[in-house]
Structure formats: structure tokens, C-alpha cells
Design a protein around this motif. Structure first.
Motif, PDB file in Angstrom:
ATOM      1  N   VAL A  22       1.955  18.865   4.461  1.00 54.34           N
ATOM      2  CA  VAL A  22       0.558  18.591   4.830  1.00 54.34           C
ATOM      3  C   VAL A  22       0.128  17.210   4.347  1.00 54.34           C
ATOM      4  CG1 VAL A  22      -1.824  19.390   4.659  1.00 54.34           C
ATOM      5  CG2 VAL A  22       0.044  21.058   4.692  1.00 54.34           C
ATOM      6  N   GLY A  23       0.507  16.866   3.123  1.00 54.31           N
ATOM      7  CA  GLY A  23       0.056  15.601   2.538  1.00 54.31           C
ATOM      8  C   GLY A  23       0.849  14.390   2.969  1.00 54.31           C
ATOM      9  N   GLY A  24       2.112  14.586   3.381  1.00 55.20           N
ATOM     10  CA  GLY A  24       2.934  13.445   3.795  1.00 55.20           C
ATOM     11  C   GLY A  24       2.334  12.673   4.960  1.00 55.20           C
ATOM     12  N   PRO A  25       2.062  13.335   6.091  1.00 56.84           N
ATOM     13  CA  PRO A  25       1.423  12.621   7.203  1.00 56.84           C
ATOM     14  C   PRO A  25       0.080  12.009   6.817  1.00 56.84           C
ATOM     15  CG  PRO A  25       2.286  14.742   7.936  1.00 56.84           C
ATOM     16  CD  PRO A  25       2.398  14.724   6.451  1.00 56.84           C
ATOM     17  N   LEU A  26      -0.705  12.728   6.000  1.00 65.05           N
ATOM     18  CA  LEU A  26      -1.993  12.193   5.568  1.00 65.05           C
ATOM     19  C   LEU A  26      -1.803  10.944   4.713  1.00 65.05           C
ATOM     20  CD1 LEU A  26      -5.071  12.458   5.347  1.00 65.05           C
ATOM     21  CD2 LEU A  26      -4.727  13.983   3.388  1.00 65.05           C
ATOM     22  N   GLN A  27      -0.774  10.951   3.858  1.00 62.68           N
ATOM     23  CA  GLN A  27      -0.497   9.809   2.994  1.00 62.68           C
ATOM     24  C   GLN A  27      -0.276   8.540   3.816  1.00 62.68           C
ATOM     25  OE1 GLN A  27       0.118  10.322  -0.656  1.00 62.68           O
ATOM     26  NE2 GLN A  27      -0.180   8.113  -0.689  1.00 62.68           N
ATOM     27  N   PHE A  28       0.555   8.636   4.845  1.00 62.45           N
ATOM     28  CA  PHE A  28       0.884   7.448   5.636  1.00 62.45           C
ATOM     29  C   PHE A  28      -0.221   7.092   6.625  1.00 62.45           C
ATOM     30  CE2 PHE A  28       5.002   8.868   4.050  1.00 62.45           C
ATOM     31  CZ  PHE A  28       5.487   7.665   3.539  1.00 62.45           C
ATOM     32  N   LEU A  29      -0.976   8.090   7.079  1.00 61.17           N
ATOM     33  CA  LEU A  29      -2.135   7.812   7.920  1.00 61.17           C
ATOM     34  C   LEU A  29      -3.179   7.025   7.136  1.00 61.17           C
ATOM     35  CD1 LEU A  29      -3.844   8.212  10.494  1.00 61.17           C
ATOM     36  CD2 LEU A  29      -4.596  10.415   9.535  1.00 61.17           C
ATOM     37  N   ILE A  30      -3.467   7.455   5.917  1.00 58.87           N
ATOM     38  CA  ILE A  30      -4.453   6.763   5.083  1.00 58.87           C
ATOM     39  C   ILE A  30      -3.946   5.370   4.708  1.00 58.87           C
ATOM     40  CG2 ILE A  30      -5.655   6.802   2.867  1.00 58.87           C
ATOM     41  CD1 ILE A  30      -6.762   8.734   4.974  1.00 58.87           C
ATOM     42  N   ALA A  31      -2.629   5.215   4.508  1.00 57.69           N
ATOM     43  CA  ALA A  31      -2.069   3.886   4.217  1.00 57.69           C
ATOM     44  C   ALA A  31      -2.343   2.922   5.365  1.00 57.69           C
ATOM     45  CB  ALA A  31      -0.567   3.999   3.948  1.00 57.69           C
ATOM     46  N   LEU A  32      -2.191   3.393   6.595  1.00 60.62           N
ATOM     47  CA  LEU A  32      -2.488   2.555   7.763  1.00 60.62           C
ATOM     48  C   LEU A  32      -3.969   2.201   7.819  1.00 60.62           C
ATOM     49  CD1 LEU A  32      -0.310   4.326  10.500  1.00 60.62           C
ATOM     50  CD2 LEU A  32       0.022   2.014   9.607  1.00 60.62           C
ATOM     51  N   VAL A  33      -4.819   3.195   7.567  1.00 61.69           N
ATOM     52  CA  VAL A  33      -6.271   2.965   7.610  1.00 61.69           C
ATOM     53  C   VAL A  33      -6.674   1.961   6.534  1.00 61.69           C
ATOM     54  CG1 VAL A  33      -8.537   4.043   7.361  1.00 61.69           C
ATOM     55  CG2 VAL A  33      -6.718   5.245   8.573  1.00 61.69           C
ATOM     56  N   ILE A  34      -6.129   2.107   5.334  1.00 60.85           N
ATOM     57  CA  ILE A  34      -6.433   1.167   4.246  1.00 60.85           C
ATOM     58  C   ILE A  34      -6.042  -0.250   4.642  1.00 60.85           C
ATOM     59  CG2 ILE A  34      -5.771   0.472   1.905  1.00 60.85           C
ATOM     60  CD1 ILE A  34      -5.443   3.478   1.265  1.00 60.85           C
ATOM     61  N   VAL A  89       0.831  -1.202   0.000  1.00 63.22           N
ATOM     62  CA  VAL A  89       0.000   0.000   0.000  1.00 63.22           C
ATOM     63  C   VAL A  89       0.870   1.258   0.000  1.00 63.22           C
ATOM     64  CG1 VAL A  89      -1.602   1.357   1.416  1.00 63.22           C
ATOM     65  CG2 VAL A  89      -2.030  -1.076   1.038  1.00 63.22           C
ATOM     66  N   VAL A  90       1.925   1.264   0.807  1.00 64.03           N
ATOM     67  CA  VAL A  90       2.814   2.429   0.877  1.00 64.03           C
ATOM     68  C   VAL A  90       3.532   2.635  -0.460  1.00 64.03           C
ATOM     69  CG1 VAL A  90       4.908   3.351   1.930  1.00 64.03           C
ATOM     70  CG2 VAL A  90       3.127   2.368   3.374  1.00 64.03           C
ATOM     71  N   VAL A  91       4.070   1.549  -1.034  1.00 59.97           N
ATOM     72  CA  VAL A  91       4.777   1.648  -2.313  1.00 59.97           C
ATOM     73  C   VAL A  91       3.828   2.148  -3.405  1.00 59.97           C
ATOM     74  CG1 VAL A  91       5.889   0.309  -4.154  1.00 59.97           C
ATOM     75  CG2 VAL A  91       6.523  -0.082  -1.772  1.00 59.97           C
ATOM     76  N   THR A  92       2.592   1.636  -3.419  1.00 54.26           N
ATOM     77  CA  THR A  92       1.605   2.070  -4.404  1.00 54.26           C
ATOM     78  C   THR A  92       1.307   3.555  -4.258  1.00 54.26           C
ATOM     79  OG1 THR A  92       0.566  -0.124  -4.420  1.00 54.26           O
ATOM     80  CG2 THR A  92      -0.742   1.723  -5.257  1.00 54.26           C
ATOM     81  N   GLY A  93       1.124   4.010  -3.010  1.00 46.58           N
ATOM     82  CA  GLY A  93       0.860   5.425  -2.770  1.00 46.58           C
ATOM     83  C   GLY A  93       1.999   6.315  -3.231  1.00 46.58           C
ATOM     84  N   LEU A  94       3.233   5.883  -3.003  1.00 46.06           N
ATOM     85  CA  LEU A  94       4.390   6.665  -3.437  1.00 46.06           C
ATOM     86  C   LEU A  94       4.457   6.737  -4.955  1.00 46.06           C
ATOM     87  CD1 LEU A  94       7.101   5.431  -0.887  1.00 46.06           C
ATOM     88  CD2 LEU A  94       5.857   7.596  -0.868  1.00 46.06           C
ATOM     89  N   PHE A  95       4.194   5.601  -5.636  1.00 51.00           N
ATOM     90  CA  PHE A  95       4.150   5.604  -7.102  1.00 51.00           C
ATOM     91  C   PHE A  95       3.090   6.580  -7.612  1.00 51.00           C
ATOM     92  CE2 PHE A  95       6.074   1.156  -7.937  1.00 51.00           C
ATOM     93  CZ  PHE A  95       7.314   1.715  -8.167  1.00 51.00           C
ATOM     94  N   ALA A  96       1.923   6.569  -6.976  1.00 46.94           N
ATOM     95  CA  ALA A  96       0.814   7.409  -7.431  1.00 46.94           C
ATOM     96  C   ALA A  96       1.152   8.890  -7.356  1.00 46.94           C
ATOM     97  CB  ALA A  96      -0.439   7.121  -6.606  1.00 46.94           C
ATOM     98  N   ASN A  97       2.102   9.247  -6.498  1.00 50.59           N
ATOM     99  CA  ASN A  97       2.486  10.647  -6.351  1.00 50.59           C
ATOM    100  C   ASN A  97       3.467  11.124  -7.409  1.00 50.59           C
ATOM    101  OD1 ASN A  97       1.504  12.163  -3.754  1.00 50.59           O
ATOM    102  ND2 ASN A  97       1.753  10.038  -3.146  1.00 50.59           N
TER     103      ASN A  97
END
Length: 593
Positions: free
Chosen positions: A569-581, A494-502
Motif C-alpha cells: 500500500v505504501g510503496g506506490p504512495l511513496q513514489f507518487l508523493i516523490a513525484l509530486v514533491i 527525493v527518492v533516496v531521502t524517502g527510502l532512508f526515512a523508511n
């Protein structure tokens, strides 16, 4: 990947290159020519085309503009209330309507609310984009990545497509936690880059580039049309003032004694021009926004953002003859890189997210806004459109019909009577035959660059499967199962996918990563559908950069943001949402078959 990240050429053109290359190298890639163009026939592609059209039908009703007016009554100038109201109005719509037009409509309203409440628009625009992204996780049609994931589910797994509301429960949790973050921690991290109700000449740093001169009785300009005046290429005549009236510098007026000219250029060039033509500089003080206001003629300065599907992208600005066609003068362009362009504007090739400062009139600005190539962000849309008797933006007579058709599409797809692609096409057909949309409006509403991007990267997923590329990457990820539990491996994916998407598009990310995630789950004996859903949610979570998602790019210029603002602003949100997912997928679908 290099071309997607570097954007040396646009992503849609890169995607076309992908199709051609995969087919040309069939012995290596295993992708036949018919497979290379299969993305155009993919149900996800067809559905996304139809959803653009359905969104346009809803947008034309005026309901969303009316909602923006009602927001102003609820906020009462409180920052948290303005933030909550703008976000609360956005995310229900984002689950059913393409989020790009939603942000395009709400962005001017949010800026207007911020200015009325004496709040920096920077405090509201980034959350607006983020909530539009988060709202896409509510339904199958909320974002294109959901539709692609549903299509890949039928080809990679032994099951049918994803249901319309099958993952809504997790989408609501993601949206709720993301909203809570933005109202608390994120709100404190948001910068105030743009002051409320700022002077537009100051916003583009033109204080030392705008000058007003008076035509003396001895001036050689008297008797000449404005367009005939010989001047240095570094000088532009933006406006001619005569009495209490103002006229564009592109008009064919004949210059008279006593006229006042507003000039754009460097002081040395302006001084030389004034001296050579017997012009008297009125004041050493820079011209401000009020200089361009003429209520009788509706003239004013305006700030326009280049829309993601604008027809003006990729060609020199001079080819479109804005000055001649719309009596619109361009004073400056701010780029997302921070570059400000003042000279030789006609040769500038526009990019998505560029912000233009223009001098125009109400009628021209209304037409430009309505065409969809630019988004006016210095005034709310209901100030541009004709109002009805109670001072509110008008509601189209087909509004109830448009909403009814959209509800029918959702109902038909949710109950499984028809696949979402056919249900969406039915909705388009119904809107056109009932007059909600004209065929030309329907076709013009589609962001064809996104469609070509989507159609081009779908065969890349086929190549990943045929060549064993997905399995190779999956081997690396599944190796982490030796020292991580299954939930840890899912979190890693999930984290790797989110980083790619950015850094590349979410569409390309979901096509590349879903086969990898499914193969990794198979190797680990895990629930393949759960891993697929993890990638689906993560690929639409692009918060760390302004280039990862179109709505981030749209607010980048008007919010005056820097690249690092999205990281902060988006960095913490990115990893918070990764945990929630990760936790949510494990809870609702389980990690083992």
C-alpha cells in the motif's frame, strides 16, 4: 546507520552514542564537545518540546474526543464514507498538533466506527497513519523534520528560517493527491486482516489456552487465598467467578466450593492441575470474550498498545506490578514481528507497538489510558471517560482558552513577531499559568526519547559538513547531472531521502540529507533552497515500512498488518508523493537561482 537500521539498541540511545563518539574523536570529526551537545539548544529541539506540551493542552480539552463522536453520525456504515470522515478529521489537526497523540486519540474511535459499520479496522488504520503523516506537510510545526529543515536553512543558506506557511501550498497538493490515492487505489490494496468486532480471545489465538474449571466440595483449594495457590509456572489463574460476579486472579479472595476458575495455559498442564486439586472442567469448548464480561463490576477484556513515549518500554513487565496496582491480568502479548507470547509474561521487555490482551475493570483501564503509557484500542475513549448529560464526552472548561492560546502561537509565528521557538514557549507558559496544563502534565507529555534522538543526530549533520562527508555524497549525486536534467537529479535525491526515512528515522534522515542536497545543488548551480525543501518533504514521507514513522508502528498491531502490507500500500504512495514533491518544488520555487 547500522545501529539505526538494526535497532540493536534504541534509536535515542544510538543518538547519545553519536554525540559521545563525535566529541571523543574531535581530531577526525571536527566536532567540538560544545558542538556535540548543541542539539539540545537548537531552536528545532526547543520548539518540538514546546509543541508536545501544547498538543497535550489541546488533547486535555476533550474537543478531539467530541469530534470522534460526531464522526459516527456522518458515516452511516459506508466504508468509503467512514474512511473519508476519519481522514478528513485527522489532517487539519496534524498540521498544528503533534501527530502521535492525534493517532492515539483517533485510533480507538476509528476501530469503533469500523466495528459499528461491519468494516475491518485494517481498512482504516493504515490510512489514518498516512494522513497524519501527510498532514504534517501543511505548516512549519506539522512535523519535527520541518522544524529541523528550518533551523538548517539559517546555517547552510544565506537566508532566514522557513516561514510558518511558506510551503503550505505544496503541502495542500501533497495531502490532496495522497488522500485521493488512499480513497481509490490504496483502498483496494488495503487488506482486511482483522475482522470487525472480533472476539479478543480469537484475535490472540487463545482458544486452546483458556479453560474454565469448577471447585468441587473435595478440592484442596478451598480455604486458600488465590495468591497462595501452588501451581505450575505454565498456568495462570486469570479470574474467579462466584455467582454472577467475577474477580481478578490476583485478588486475595478465599476459594470456596462451587467457585469457577478461568485458567490460562496449555491443556496438559491445566489437566494435571485440575486432577491434582479435584477441579472439574466445565466444558471442552474454549473460553471466549463473554466469559470475562461483568457489567456490574465493569470487568472485561481489553486490547492495549504500548505508546511511543511509554514509561514501560525497555524494562521487564513484572517490575511495574500491573496485577497488584491496577487489578489487571495480562493474558498475551502480540509483537510486531508476529510473535505471540503467552508464558512467562512478567519477564517480557516491552517494545513500542506491542499489543497486550488484558483482563481489567473500567476504572483501571481509564486510569491506564489517561496516563498515556498504553492506548486502549478495543473501545473509543469516550466510552472510558465519564460522560456528560447528553451522553457525549465532556468538554473541559478551559477548552476555549487552550484553543485561543494555540491560535495565538500560530498567529505570532506566522506574522513573524517572534521566532516559532519563542512563540511556542510563550504558549506553554500561558497554558500553565492559566491552569490549562499543570507543570507535571506538561513535562510528562514530552516524548523525551524523541528529543534525545533529535539532539543526538543534529551534531551528525555538523560532522558531515566538517569532514567533507556531505560533499563526498553530493559528488556522487551531482554526477548524475551529466545524464539527468536538474529535475531528474532532484527526483533522485527525493527518492533516496524517502527510502532512508523508511529504514532510519525521519529526523536522522533530514539531518544527513539536507547538507548533501545543498552541496549537490551548489555543484550543479541549482536552487539550493528548492533542493532543501525537497529533502524536507521527502524525509517526512515514510510509508513503506511500519518502523519508519511512529504512527505506522502504532497501527501495526491493532490493524493485524504484515510488513509486506506497508510495502504493497505504501510503496506506490511513496513514489507518487516523490513525484509530486519534485514537480511541486520545481513549479513553486524553481530549480535555478
Amino acid at each position: 546507520m547500522v545501529l539505526f537500521v538494526s535497532e540493536i539498541i534504541s534509536n535515542d540511545v544510538t543518538a547519545i552514542g553519536v554525540m559521545v563518539t563525535l566529541a571523543a574523536l574531535e581530531p577526525i570529526t571536527g566536532v567540538r564537545p560544545i558542538d556535540a551537545i548543541s542539539g539540545f539548544a537548537n531552536p528545532a529541539t526547543v520548539t518540538i518540546v514546546a509543541m508536545y506540551m501544547l498538543s497535550a493542552g489541546i488533547q486535555r480539552t476533550g474537543l478531539i474526543e467530541r469530534l470522534g463522536v460526531e464522526l459516527a453520525k456522518l458515516t452511516r456504515g459506508k466504508e468509503r464514507r467512514v474512511l473519508a470522515a476519519s481522514m478528513g478529521a485527522t489532517y487539519p489537526l496534524a498540521g498544528f498538533i503533534n501527530n502521535t497523540p492525534i493517532v492515539a486519540i483517533f485510533m480507538p474511535m476509528v476501530i469503533n466506527l469500523a466495528n459499528r459499520s461491519k468494516i475491518s479496522p485494517s481498512k482504516l488504520l493504515m490510512p489514518l497513519s498516512y494522513v497524519a503523516i501527510l498532514g504534517g506537510s501543511l505548516t512549519l510545526i506539522g512535523t519535527s523534520t520541518n522544524l529541523i529543515a528550518s533551523s538548517l536553512t539559517t546555517t547552510l543558506l544565506d537566508r532566514g528560517p522557513i516561514g510558518f506557511f511558506e510551503f503550505t501550498q505544496l503541502g495542500v497538493i501533497i495531502l490532496g493527491i495522497g488522500t485521493l490515492y488512499l480513497l481509490t487505489v490504496g483502498r483496494r490494496l488495503l487488506p482486511a486482516r482483522v475482522p470487525p468486532a472480533e472476539d479478543l480471545t480469537e484475535a490472540f489465538a487463545l482458544e486452546d489456552h483458556l479453560y474454565q474449571v469448577r471447585v468441587t466440595a473435595d478440592s484442596e483449594l478451598i480455604g486458600h487465598h488465590l495468591g497462595e495457590i501452588d501451581r505450575d509456572s505454565e498456568i495462570d489463574i486469570i479470574q474467579l467467578d462466584r455467582g454472577s460476579s467475577s474477580f481478578p486472579g490476583t485478588s486475595d479472595l478465599v476459594v470456596e466450593s462451587g467457585d469457577r476458575l478461568v485458567l490460562l495455559g496449555k491443556y496438559k498442564a491445566v489437566d494435571e492441575f485440575a486432577t491434582a486439586n479435584d477441579l472439574t472442567q466445565l466444558s471442552k469448548k474454549s473460553v471466549d470474550q463473554d466469559t470475562f464480561s461483568d457489567q456490574d463490576r465493569g470487568n472485561s477484556l481489553a486490547k492495549l498498545v504500548v505508546a511511543p513515549n511509554s514509561n514501560y518500554i525497555g524494562k521487564p513487565l513484572g517490575e511495574y506490578r500491573l496485577s497488584q496496582r491496577y487489578e489487571t491480568s495480562i493474558l498475551a502479548i502480540n509483537r510486531r514481528s508476529g510473535e505471540r507470547i503467552i508464558n512467562d509474561l512478567e519477564s517480557v521487555v516491552l517494545e513500542v507497538g506491542d499489543t497486550l490482551l488484558v483482563r481489567s475493570n473500567d476504572a483501571a483501564l481509564a486510569y491506564i489510558h489517561d496516563r498515556g503509557n498504553f492506548i486502549r484500542v478495543d473501545a473509543p475513549p469516550f466510552d472510558i471517560f465519564e460522560r456528560d448529560g447528553d451522553g457525549l464526552p465532556p468538554i473541559d472548561r478551559n477548552a476555549k482558552l487552550a484553543v485561543g492560546i494555540m491560535c495565538a502561537v500560530v498567529g505570532i509565528a506566522a506574522l513573524g513577531y517572534l521566532p516559532i521557538s519563542i512563540a511556542a514557549l510563550f504558549g506553554v507558559f500561558a497554558m500553565v499559568v492559566t491552569g490549562v496544563l499543570t507543570p507535571s502534565d506538561a513535562y510528562n507529555s514530552v516524548s523525551w526519547n524523541i528529543i534525545f534522538l533529535l539532539a543526538g543526530v543534529i551534531p551528525l549533520g555538523i560532522a558531515m559538513q566538517e569532514t567533507g562527508g556531505a560533499e563526498m555524497v553530493a559528488d556522487v549525486l551531482s554526477a548524475s547531472g551529466a545524464f539527468l536534467p536538474l529535475i531528474g537529479v532532484l527526483l533522485l535525491i527525493v527518492v533516496v531521502t524517502g527510502l532512508f526515512a523508511n529504514v532510519i528515522t525521519p529526523v536522522a534522515t533530514v539531518v544527513l540529507m539536507i547538507p548533501v542536497a545543498v552541496d549537490a545543488a551548489a555543484q550543479l548551480g541549482a536552487n539550493q533552497f528548492a533542493f532543501l525543501l525537497g529533502v524536507m518533504f521527502a524525509s517526512a514521507s515514510s510509508f513503506m515500512t511500519p518502523v519508519g514513522y511512529q504512527t505506522n508502528l502504532m497501527v501495526y498491531g491493532p490493524g493485524g498488518y504484515r510488513f509486506t502490507d506497508f510495502l504493497r500500500v505504501g510503496g506506490p504512495l511513496q513514489f507518487l508523493i516523490a513525484l509530486v514533491i519534485t514537480v511541486g518544488v520545481a513549479m513553486f520555487w524553481g530549480l535555478t537561482p
